[in-house]
Design a protein around this motif. Structure first.
Motif, PDB file in Angstrom:
ATOM      1  N   MET A   1      43.188  -6.162  -9.152  1.00 50.58           N
ATOM      2  CA  MET A   1      42.141  -5.480  -8.416  1.00 50.58           C
ATOM      3  C   MET A   1      40.752  -5.771  -9.002  1.00 50.58           C
ATOM      4  O   MET A   1      39.781  -5.751  -8.299  1.00 50.58           O
ATOM      5  CB  MET A   1      42.424  -3.982  -8.423  1.00 50.58           C
ATOM      6  N   ILE A   2      40.694  -6.069 -10.291  1.00 53.02           N
ATOM      7  CA  ILE A   2      39.386  -6.339 -10.903  1.00 53.02           C
ATOM      8  C   ILE A   2      39.015  -7.817 -10.829  1.00 53.02           C
ATOM      9  O   ILE A   2      37.902  -8.178 -11.189  1.00 53.02           O
ATOM     10  CB  ILE A   2      39.327  -5.847 -12.370  1.00 53.02           C
ATOM     11  N   LYS A   3      39.897  -8.655 -10.331  1.00 52.23           N
ATOM     12  CA  LYS A   3      39.671 -10.102 -10.355  1.00 52.23           C
ATOM     13  C   LYS A   3      38.499 -10.562  -9.497  1.00 52.23           C
ATOM     14  O   LYS A   3      38.017 -11.663  -9.659  1.00 52.23           O
ATOM     15  CB  LYS A   3      40.944 -10.853  -9.927  1.00 52.23           C
ATOM     16  N   ASN A   4      38.039  -9.730  -8.564  1.00 60.32           N
ATOM     17  CA  ASN A   4      36.907 -10.113  -7.724  1.00 60.32           C
ATOM     18  C   ASN A   4      35.565  -9.765  -8.361  1.00 60.32           C
ATOM     19  O   ASN A   4      34.518 -10.034  -7.793  1.00 60.32           O
ATOM     20  CB  ASN A   4      37.032  -9.469  -6.338  1.00 60.32           C
ATOM     21  N   ILE A   5      35.585  -9.177  -9.534  1.00 59.96           N
ATOM     22  CA  ILE A   5      34.362  -8.816 -10.253  1.00 59.96           C
ATOM     23  C   ILE A   5      33.926 -10.011 -11.100  1.00 59.96           C
ATOM     24  O   ILE A   5      34.711 -10.544 -11.873  1.00 59.96           O
ATOM     25  CB  ILE A   5      34.592  -7.560 -11.115  1.00 59.96           C
ATOM     26  N   SER A  47      34.435  -0.209 -13.644  1.00 56.62           N
ATOM     27  CA  SER A  47      34.335   0.756 -12.538  1.00 56.62           C
ATOM     28  C   SER A  47      32.978   0.669 -11.845  1.00 56.62           C
ATOM     29  O   SER A  47      32.901   0.661 -10.613  1.00 56.62           O
ATOM     30  CB  SER A  47      34.548   2.181 -13.052  1.00 56.62           C
ATOM     31  N   ILE A  48      31.919   0.598 -12.627  1.00 55.85           N
ATOM     32  CA  ILE A  48      30.565   0.522 -12.069  1.00 55.85           C
ATOM     33  C   ILE A  48      30.324  -0.846 -11.422  1.00 55.85           C
ATOM     34  O   ILE A  48      29.705  -0.934 -10.366  1.00 55.85           O
ATOM     35  CB  ILE A  48      29.509   0.821 -13.156  1.00 55.85           C
ATOM     36  N   ALA A  49      30.831  -1.905 -12.022  1.00 57.61           N
ATOM     37  CA  ALA A  49      30.653  -3.252 -11.450  1.00 57.61           C
ATOM     38  C   ALA A  49      31.225  -3.332 -10.041  1.00 57.61           C
ATOM     39  O   ALA A  49      30.703  -4.068  -9.190  1.00 57.61           O
ATOM     40  CB  ALA A  49      31.304  -4.292 -12.358  1.00 57.61           C
ATOM     41  N   ASN A  50      32.257  -2.581  -9.789  1.00 57.29           N
ATOM     42  CA  ASN A  50      32.872  -2.584  -8.462  1.00 57.29           C
ATOM     43  C   ASN A  50      31.914  -2.102  -7.371  1.00 57.29           C
ATOM     44  O   ASN A  50      32.051  -2.475  -6.211  1.00 57.29           O
ATOM     45  CB  ASN A  50      34.149  -1.742  -8.469  1.00 57.29           C
ATOM     46  N   SER A  61      41.915   5.203 -12.436  1.00 56.81           N
ATOM     47  CA  SER A  61      43.376   5.228 -12.263  1.00 56.81           C
ATOM     48  C   SER A  61      43.905   4.008 -11.509  1.00 56.81           C
ATOM     49  O   SER A  61      45.107   3.785 -11.471  1.00 56.81           O
ATOM     50  CB  SER A  61      43.789   6.501 -11.522  1.00 56.81           C
ATOM     51  N   LYS A  62      43.007   3.207 -10.952  1.00 58.10           N
ATOM     52  CA  LYS A  62      43.403   2.053 -10.146  1.00 58.10           C
ATOM     53  C   LYS A  62      43.604   0.775 -10.962  1.00 58.10           C
ATOM     54  O   LYS A  62      44.023  -0.248 -10.419  1.00 58.10           O
ATOM     55  CB  LYS A  62      42.367   1.785  -9.049  1.00 58.10           C
ATOM     56  N   PHE A  63      43.272   0.807 -12.260  1.00 62.91           N
ATOM     57  CA  PHE A  63      43.464  -0.365 -13.120  1.00 62.91           C
ATOM     58  C   PHE A  63      43.637   0.101 -14.557  1.00 62.91           C
ATOM     59  O   PHE A  63      43.316   1.233 -14.897  1.00 62.91           O
ATOM     60  CB  PHE A  63      42.298  -1.357 -12.981  1.00 62.91           C
ATOM     61  N   ASN A  64      44.150  -0.799 -15.376  1.00 64.45           N
ATOM     62  CA  ASN A  64      44.431  -0.471 -16.775  1.00 64.45           C
ATOM     63  C   ASN A  64      43.264  -0.840 -17.677  1.00 64.45           C
ATOM     64  O   ASN A  64      42.604  -1.852 -17.469  1.00 64.45           O
ATOM     65  CB  ASN A  64      45.677  -1.219 -17.252  1.00 64.45           C
ATOM     66  N   GLY A  65      43.066  -0.019 -18.690  1.00 67.39           N
ATOM     67  CA  GLY A  65      42.112  -0.352 -19.739  1.00 67.39           C
ATOM     68  C   GLY A  65      42.814  -1.225 -20.764  1.00 67.39           C
ATOM     69  O   GLY A  65      43.811  -1.871 -20.463  1.00 67.39           O
ATOM     70  N   SER A  67      44.120  -4.116 -22.894  1.00 70.43           N
ATOM     71  CA  SER A  67      44.252  -5.573 -22.765  1.00 70.43           C
ATOM     72  C   SER A  67      43.799  -6.101 -21.408  1.00 70.43           C
ATOM     73  O   SER A  67      43.102  -7.105 -21.340  1.00 70.43           O
ATOM     74  CB  SER A  67      45.700  -6.001 -23.004  1.00 70.43           C
ATOM     75  N   GLU A  68      44.198  -5.430 -20.326  1.00 67.84           N
ATOM     76  CA  GLU A  68      43.829  -5.937 -18.997  1.00 67.84           C
ATOM     77  C   GLU A  68      42.317  -6.023 -18.835  1.00 67.84           C
ATOM     78  O   GLU A  68      41.769  -7.060 -18.477  1.00 67.84           O
ATOM     79  CB  GLU A  68      44.411  -5.052 -17.890  1.00 67.84           C
ATOM     80  N   THR A  69      41.642  -4.940 -19.109  1.00 68.86           N
ATOM     81  CA  THR A  69      40.188  -4.896 -18.972  1.00 68.86           C
ATOM     82  C   THR A  69      39.503  -5.779 -20.007  1.00 68.86           C
ATOM     83  O   THR A  69      38.622  -6.572 -19.680  1.00 68.86           O
ATOM     84  CB  THR A  69      39.699  -3.438 -19.105  1.00 68.86           C
ATOM     85  N   ASN A  70      39.899  -5.649 -21.259  1.00 68.72           N
ATOM     86  CA  ASN A  70      39.241  -6.396 -22.331  1.00 68.72           C
ATOM     87  C   ASN A  70      39.405  -7.894 -22.159  1.00 68.72           C
ATOM     88  O   ASN A  70      38.431  -8.654 -22.298  1.00 68.72           O
ATOM     89  CB  ASN A  70      39.784  -5.960 -23.689  1.00 68.72           C
ATOM     90  N   ASN A  71      40.611  -8.360 -21.858  1.00 70.47           N
ATOM     91  CA  ASN A  71      40.832  -9.805 -21.680  1.00 70.47           C
ATOM     92  C   ASN A  71      40.049 -10.338 -20.495  1.00 70.47           C
ATOM     93  O   ASN A  71      39.556 -11.468 -20.529  1.00 70.47           O
ATOM     94  CB  ASN A  71      42.320 -10.114 -21.542  1.00 70.47           C
ATOM     95  N   TYR A  72      39.932  -9.546 -19.445  1.00 72.70           N
ATOM     96  CA  TYR A  72      39.151  -9.987 -18.290  1.00 72.70           C
ATOM     97  C   TYR A  72      37.678 -10.132 -18.668  1.00 72.70           C
ATOM     98  O   TYR A  72      37.039 -11.135 -18.347  1.00 72.70           O
ATOM     99  CB  TYR A  72      39.325  -9.021 -17.111  1.00 72.70           C
ATOM    100  N   LEU A  73      37.142  -9.143 -19.373  1.00 69.66           N
ATOM    101  CA  LEU A  73      35.740  -9.219 -19.796  1.00 69.66           C
ATOM    102  C   LEU A  73      35.519 -10.381 -20.766  1.00 69.66           C
ATOM    103  O   LEU A  73      34.498 -11.081 -20.672  1.00 69.66           O
ATOM    104  CB  LEU A  73      35.310  -7.888 -20.419  1.00 69.66           C
ATOM    105  N   ILE A  74      36.456 -10.609 -21.651  1.00 76.06           N
ATOM    106  CA  ILE A  74      36.358 -11.746 -22.574  1.00 76.06           C
ATOM    107  C   ILE A  74      36.350 -13.054 -21.785  1.00 76.06           C
ATOM    108  O   ILE A  74      35.578 -13.973 -22.088  1.00 76.06           O
ATOM    109  CB  ILE A  74      37.497 -11.709 -23.613  1.00 76.06           C
TER     110      ILE A  74
END
Length: 90
Positions: A1-5, A47-50, A61-65, A67-74
């Motif tokens: 769900m965060i892949k479009n950011i 969340s705000i970037a969305n 609640s729609k995505f995980n913090g 590893s999922e979030t951190n690896n994406y930001l990295i």
């Protein structure tokens, strides 16, 4: 769900957060996104970037913090560090 950011969306979110107060329940507990010598809660940043993608904040609640979030930001070129006391953007 965060892949479009994109990186640009993250930068816009950081700018928006800089002009606001991070809600107490959205502050960092374990990790910080570090940008221009300031710290930001990674999951809140996503969340705000969305807002700049879909027009509304992404519910945490729609995505995980963690590893999922951190690896994406990295992958977008951002620096993630372990929080010492929780990032309050102080």
């Amino acid at each position: 769900m965060i892949k479009n950011i994109t990186r640009d969306h993250i930068l816009k979110a950081i700018s928006k957060i800089d002009n606001e107060v991070i809600p107490a329940n959205r502050r960092s507990t374990k990790y910080n996104l570090v940008f221009n010598n300031k710290t930001y809660p990674p999951k809140y940043v996503i969340s705000i970037a969305n807002i700049f993608v879909k027009g509304k904040e992404l519910q945490s609640s729609k995505f995980n913090g963690g590893s999922e979030t951190n690896n994406y930001l990295i992958s977008l070129g951002f620096d993630i560090q372990t929080s010492i006391k929780g990032g309050n953007n102080d």
